[in-house]
Enzyme design. Structure first.
Site, PDB file in Angstrom:
ATOM      1  N   ASN A   1     -58.520  -1.387 -28.965  1.00 37.45           N
ATOM      2  CA  ASN A   1     -57.290  -1.244 -28.198  1.00 37.45           C
ATOM      3  C   ASN A   1     -57.383  -2.100 -26.943  1.00 37.45           C
ATOM      4  O   ASN A   1     -58.400  -2.769 -26.721  1.00 37.45           O
ATOM      5  CB  ASN A   1     -57.029   0.230 -27.875  1.00 37.45           C
ATOM      6  CG  ASN A   1     -58.135   0.828 -27.032  1.00 37.45           C
ATOM      7  OD1 ASN A   1     -58.335   0.419 -25.896  1.00 37.45           O
ATOM      8  ND2 ASN A   1     -58.868   1.770 -27.598  1.00 37.45           N
TER       9      ASN A   1
ATOM     10  N   LYS B   1     -68.751  -9.075 -44.929  1.00 35.75           N
ATOM     11  CA  LYS B   1     -67.425  -9.467 -44.428  1.00 35.75           C
ATOM     12  C   LYS B   1     -66.371  -9.336 -45.540  1.00 35.75           C
ATOM     13  O   LYS B   1     -66.610  -9.826 -46.656  1.00 35.75           O
ATOM     14  CB  LYS B   1     -67.500 -10.913 -43.930  1.00 35.75           C
ATOM     15  CG  LYS B   1     -66.231 -11.394 -43.310  1.00 35.75           C
ATOM     16  CD  LYS B   1     -66.367 -12.825 -42.819  1.00 35.75           C
ATOM     17  CE  LYS B   1     -65.009 -13.340 -42.396  1.00 35.75           C
ATOM     18  NZ  LYS B   1     -65.017 -14.777 -42.179  1.00 35.75           N
TER      19      LYS B   1
ATOM     20  N   PRO C   1     -64.106  11.997 -33.709  1.00 38.07           N
ATOM     21  CA  PRO C   1     -64.216  13.261 -32.973  1.00 38.07           C
ATOM     22  C   PRO C   1     -63.450  13.163 -31.659  1.00 38.07           C
ATOM     23  O   PRO C   1     -63.447  12.107 -31.019  1.00 38.07           O
ATOM     24  CB  PRO C   1     -65.722  13.396 -32.718  1.00 38.07           C
ATOM     25  CG  PRO C   1     -66.311  12.058 -32.976  1.00 38.07           C
ATOM     26  CD  PRO C   1     -65.371  11.283 -33.854  1.00 38.07           C
ATOM     27  N   ASP C   2     -62.776  14.239 -31.251  1.00 35.33           N
ATOM     28  CA  ASP C   2     -62.118  14.260 -29.941  1.00 35.33           C
ATOM     29  C   ASP C   2     -63.186  14.675 -28.924  1.00 35.33           C
ATOM     30  O   ASP C   2     -63.618  15.835 -28.889  1.00 35.33           O
ATOM     31  CB  ASP C   2     -60.949  15.250 -29.950  1.00 35.33           C
ATOM     32  CG  ASP C   2     -60.154  15.158 -28.655  1.00 35.33           C
ATOM     33  OD1 ASP C   2     -60.781  15.078 -27.577  1.00 35.33           O
ATOM     34  OD2 ASP C   2     -58.919  15.151 -28.713  1.00 35.33           O
ATOM     35  N   ILE C   3     -63.638  13.697 -28.138  1.00 39.01           N
ATOM     36  CA  ILE C   3     -64.801  13.928 -27.256  1.00 39.01           C
ATOM     37  C   ILE C   3     -64.523  15.076 -26.299  1.00 39.01           C
ATOM     38  O   ILE C   3     -65.311  16.023 -26.181  1.00 39.01           O
ATOM     39  CB  ILE C   3     -65.164  12.632 -26.487  1.00 39.01           C
ATOM     40  CG1 ILE C   3     -65.483  11.522 -27.487  1.00 39.01           C
ATOM     41  CG2 ILE C   3     -66.341  12.888 -25.537  1.00 39.01           C
ATOM     42  CD1 ILE C   3     -65.729  10.158 -26.867  1.00 39.01           C
TER      43      ILE C   3
ATOM     44  N   PHE D   1     -57.709  11.275 -18.919  1.00 35.85           N
ATOM     45  CA  PHE D   1     -56.574  10.406 -18.635  1.00 35.85           C
ATOM     46  C   PHE D   1     -55.606  10.562 -19.803  1.00 35.85           C
ATOM     47  O   PHE D   1     -56.039  10.875 -20.919  1.00 35.85           O
ATOM     48  CB  PHE D   1     -57.013   8.938 -18.545  1.00 35.85           C
ATOM     49  CG  PHE D   1     -57.333   8.472 -17.151  1.00 35.85           C
ATOM     50  CD1 PHE D   1     -58.432   8.959 -16.467  1.00 35.85           C
ATOM     51  CD2 PHE D   1     -56.527   7.519 -16.527  1.00 35.85           C
ATOM     52  CE1 PHE D   1     -58.717   8.519 -15.181  1.00 35.85           C
ATOM     53  CE2 PHE D   1     -56.804   7.069 -15.243  1.00 35.85           C
ATOM     54  CZ  PHE D   1     -57.902   7.571 -14.568  1.00 35.85           C
TER      55      PHE D   1
ATOM     56  N   LYS E   1     -51.936  17.613 -23.491  1.00 32.63           N
ATOM     57  CA  LYS E   1     -53.341  17.179 -23.641  1.00 32.63           C
ATOM     58  C   LYS E   1     -54.251  17.967 -22.689  1.00 32.63           C
ATOM     59  O   LYS E   1     -55.364  18.344 -23.043  1.00 32.63           O
ATOM     60  CB  LYS E   1     -53.474  15.675 -23.366  1.00 32.63           C
ATOM     61  CG  LYS E   1     -52.950  14.839 -24.514  1.00 32.63           C
ATOM     62  CD  LYS E   1     -53.059  13.340 -24.262  1.00 32.63           C
ATOM     63  CE  LYS E   1     -52.417  12.585 -25.422  1.00 32.63           C
ATOM     64  NZ  LYS E   1     -52.230  11.165 -25.179  1.00 32.63           N
TER      65      LYS E   1
HETATM   66  O1  PMT Z   1     -59.211   0.041 -19.094  1.00 28.65           O
HETATM   67  P1  PMT Z   1     -57.973  -0.490 -18.382  1.00 28.65           P
HETATM   68  O2  PMT Z   1     -57.496  -1.780 -18.956  1.00 28.65           O
HETATM   69  O3  PMT Z   1     -58.186  -0.534 -16.891  1.00 28.65           O
HETATM   70  O4  PMT Z   1     -56.778   0.544 -18.642  1.00 28.65           O
HETATM   71  C1  PMT Z   1     -56.856   1.845 -18.130  1.00 28.65           C
HETATM   72  C2  PMT Z   1     -56.364   2.885 -19.153  1.00 28.65           C
HETATM   73  C3  PMT Z   1     -54.882   2.684 -19.425  1.00 28.65           C
HETATM   74  C4  PMT Z   1     -57.160   2.770 -20.449  1.00 28.65           C
HETATM   75  C5  PMT Z   1     -56.646   4.293 -18.505  1.00 28.65           C
HETATM   76  O5  PMT Z   1     -55.911   4.401 -17.315  1.00 28.65           O
HETATM   77  C6  PMT Z   1     -56.281   5.414 -19.463  1.00 28.65           C
HETATM   78  O6  PMT Z   1     -55.156   5.854 -19.554  1.00 28.65           O
HETATM   79  N1  PMT Z   1     -57.298   5.916 -20.203  1.00 28.65           N
HETATM   80  C7  PMT Z   1     -57.109   6.932 -21.276  1.00 28.65           C
HETATM   81  C8  PMT Z   1     -56.610   6.252 -22.505  1.00 28.65           C
HETATM   82  C9  PMT Z   1     -56.478   7.233 -23.671  1.00 28.65           C
HETATM   83  O7  PMT Z   1     -57.232   7.127 -24.599  1.00 28.65           O
HETATM   84  O8  PMT Z   1     -55.618   8.178 -23.512  1.00 28.65           O
HETATM   85  P2  PMT Z   1     -55.245   9.288 -24.643  1.00 28.65           P
HETATM   86  O9  PMT Z   1     -53.991   9.855 -24.114  1.00 28.65           O
HETATM   87  O10 PMT Z   1     -55.252   8.701 -25.984  1.00 28.65           O
HETATM   88  O11 PMT Z   1     -56.436  10.327 -24.565  1.00 28.65           O
HETATM   89  C10 PMT Z   1     -56.431  11.447 -23.675  1.00 28.65           C
HETATM   90  C11 PMT Z   1     -57.830  11.719 -23.153  1.00 28.65           C
HETATM   91  O12 PMT Z   1     -58.676  12.146 -24.250  1.00 28.65           O
HETATM   92  C12 PMT Z   1     -58.512  10.519 -22.524  1.00 28.65           C
HETATM   93  O13 PMT Z   1     -59.221  10.964 -21.399  1.00 28.65           O
HETATM   94  C13 PMT Z   1     -59.465  10.040 -23.621  1.00 28.65           C
HETATM   95  O14 PMT Z   1     -60.633   9.437 -23.047  1.00 28.65           O
HETATM   96  C14 PMT Z   1     -59.823  11.338 -24.325  1.00 28.65           C
HETATM   97  N2  PMT Z   1     -60.125  11.171 -25.768  1.00 28.65           N
HETATM   98  C15 PMT Z   1     -59.258  10.526 -26.592  1.00 28.65           C
HETATM   99  C16 PMT Z   1     -59.573  10.401 -27.945  1.00 28.65           C
HETATM  100  C17 PMT Z   1     -60.768  10.952 -28.406  1.00 28.65           C
HETATM  101  N3  PMT Z   1     -61.112  10.821 -29.688  1.00 28.65           N
HETATM  102  N4  PMT Z   1     -61.583  11.603 -27.579  1.00 28.65           N
HETATM  103  C18 PMT Z   1     -61.273  11.749 -26.275  1.00 28.65           C
HETATM  104  O15 PMT Z   1     -62.013  12.375 -25.519  1.00 28.65           O
END
Ligand code: PMT
Length: 397
Positions: free
Chosen positions: A209, A287, A303-305, A322, A336
């Site tokens: 991403n 490949k 996995p959702d960390i 975030f 979330k």
């Molecule tokens: O890295 P940059 O270019 O500076 O951009 C910053 C950013 C936009 C990436 C940052 O500000 C941001 O929003 N980070 C979270 C991105 C994200 O994955 O958001 P989400 O809404 O999909 O996930 C919610 C939260 O769950 C996040 O804290 C994520 O780390 C966490 N997560 C998501 C998926 C997963 N499988 N496990 C997780 O723990």
């Protein structure tokens, strides 16, 4: 009331020290003015005395009322010192420790940070001697507010104009704030994740991403500046901020394992990483070859960390996620926050141009379990990171 020693040296821009004194007084500073003899040719001590509402200091042999030593008394109780404008001559003297008037003698006795705002003709600014002095000053920890370009007092066009007075006042305040907060997280362990995970498809390709890691690295820098012991779990190849321990990872699974390993010792976890929600169900060992057929790739959830940490976390730990959203920012972020059992979620609208992924700026809304805690419009990721760390520092038990 924070106290600034304002040194004024002898250049035409000395008259702007009057505006700076007035602006800083309005913002609640005590301003102690020390002028070089040459500065008094450009602005009168009476002007600065009136605006600063205290005696202006000029003469090293002017005996203080109480048998003290002028330049030593002047540095007592200072939060910061600034020389505005700083001439090439003043910079050369400070760089080499020359003390031949009250201002340079006082600057040599300083125990607080010093900021210089140079102003001079472009030829003097570009002279190798001035540039060498600049490097020397920076190596001594002096902060510099570089001059601007434009029409100079002598009629030349070029670099050398004193920076904007408001910008100088802002820099003075920012440095002061930074010092005030320097040890807010001393003794705390902070775990930050940054960057986008890369989920391999075959030995040369991955699903990824747009996360650059800038937000997460800025958070790590802000935490380290506040005295925390910082571990940064990152997929990004950005420089690691000074004083931060980095754990490089690539996939969601590697990030999960690193977070689970480091979480027990942490007081605060901030998950700024963009973790893939899906990964290829099968990773080809060779490949994948091009063909004319359509290619279908089966994906499985990662996995959702954050969700996996829910049963593992201690109640005295602060867990922050975030939310990167393109629509319904607050309702999605709110869900979330609840689903992942977080203390705070930092919501950013990644559909807005100029913020979010890859950019140097962001704009965020912070949600806690009682609703919106903060809403910050567009600012640099560093500035947003600083505010976030201050907010979390206040909430740590
Ligand atoms: O890295 P940059 O270019 O500076 O951009 C910053 C950013 C936009 C990436 C940052 O500000 C941001 O929003 N980070 C979270 C991105 C994200 O994955 O958001 P989400 O809404 O999909 O996930 C919610 C939260 O769950 C996040 O804290 C994520 O780390 C966490 N997560 C998501 C998926 C997963 N499988 N496990 C997780 O723990």
């Amino acid at each position: 009331m924070p106290t600034l020693l304002l040194g004024v040296s002898g250049g035409i821009a000395a008259y702007k020290s009057a505006d700076l004194t007035s602006l800083l007084r309005k913002r609640g500073w005590e301003v102690r003015v020390v002028m070089t003899p040459a500065a008094t040719q450009f602005v009168t001590p009476l002007t600065l005395q009136t605006l600063s509402r205290q005696k202006v200091h000029l003469d090293p042999f002017d005996l203080p009322a109480d048998s003290g030593v002028a330049h030593i008394d002047l540095v007592k109780g200072l939060d910061l010192a600034a020389v505005v404008p700083a001439t090439a001559n003043l910079m050369a003297k400070v760089a080499h420790g020359i003390a031949d008037d009250l201002l340079t003698t006082t600057l040599l006795a300083l125990r607080c940070p010093l900021i210089l705002a140079p102003a001079m003709n472009s030829a003097m600014w570009e002279h190798p001697a001035t540039q060498a002095n600049l490097r020397l000053l920076e190596s001594h920890g002096v902060s510099l507010i570089p001059p601007a370009s434009g029409e100079l007092a002598c009629g030349d066009i070029g670099i050398g104009k004193l920076a904007d007075v408001e910008e100088i006042a802002n820099r003075i305040e920012a440095l002061h704030q930074k010092r005030l907060h320097a040890n807010r997280l001393h003794g705390r362990r902070v775990l930050i994740t940054a960057g986008g995970t890369r989920e391999p498809l075959d030995p040369v390709r991955y699903l990824g991403n747009r996360s650059s890691g800038k937000m997460g690295h800025a958070l790590a820098a802000a935490a380290a500046m506040r005295g925390a012991e910082v571990t940064l779990i990152t997929t990004a190849s950005l420089p690691v901020p000074p004083g931060v321990g980095a754990v490089p990872v690539a996939t969601a699974q590697e990030m999960l394992e690193a977070v689970q390993k480091h979480l027990p010792g942490a007081d605060l976890l901030v998950m700024a990483a963009a973790v893939a929600d899906y990964r290829p169900a099968r990773v080809a060992s060779q490949k994948i070859k091009k063909s004319d057929e359509a290619l279908t790739i089966a994906l499985e959830p990662t996995p959702d960390i954050l969700a996996t940490l829910r049963p593992l976390r201690r109640p005295d730990q602060l867990i922050v996620g975030f939310a990167a959203e393109t629509d319904s920012l607050i309702p999605h972020a709110q869900r979330k926050l609840e689903r992942k059992g977080l203390d705070f979620i930092v919501a950013n609208d990644v559909s807005r141009p100029g913020i979010g992924f890859e950019s140097d700026e962001n704009a965020v809304t912070v949600l806690g379990n009682d609703g919106v805690v903060a809403n910050w419009e567009v600012a640099s990721k560093q500035a947003i990171a600083e505010r976030l760390l201050d907010l979390f520092a206040d909430r740590l038990p």
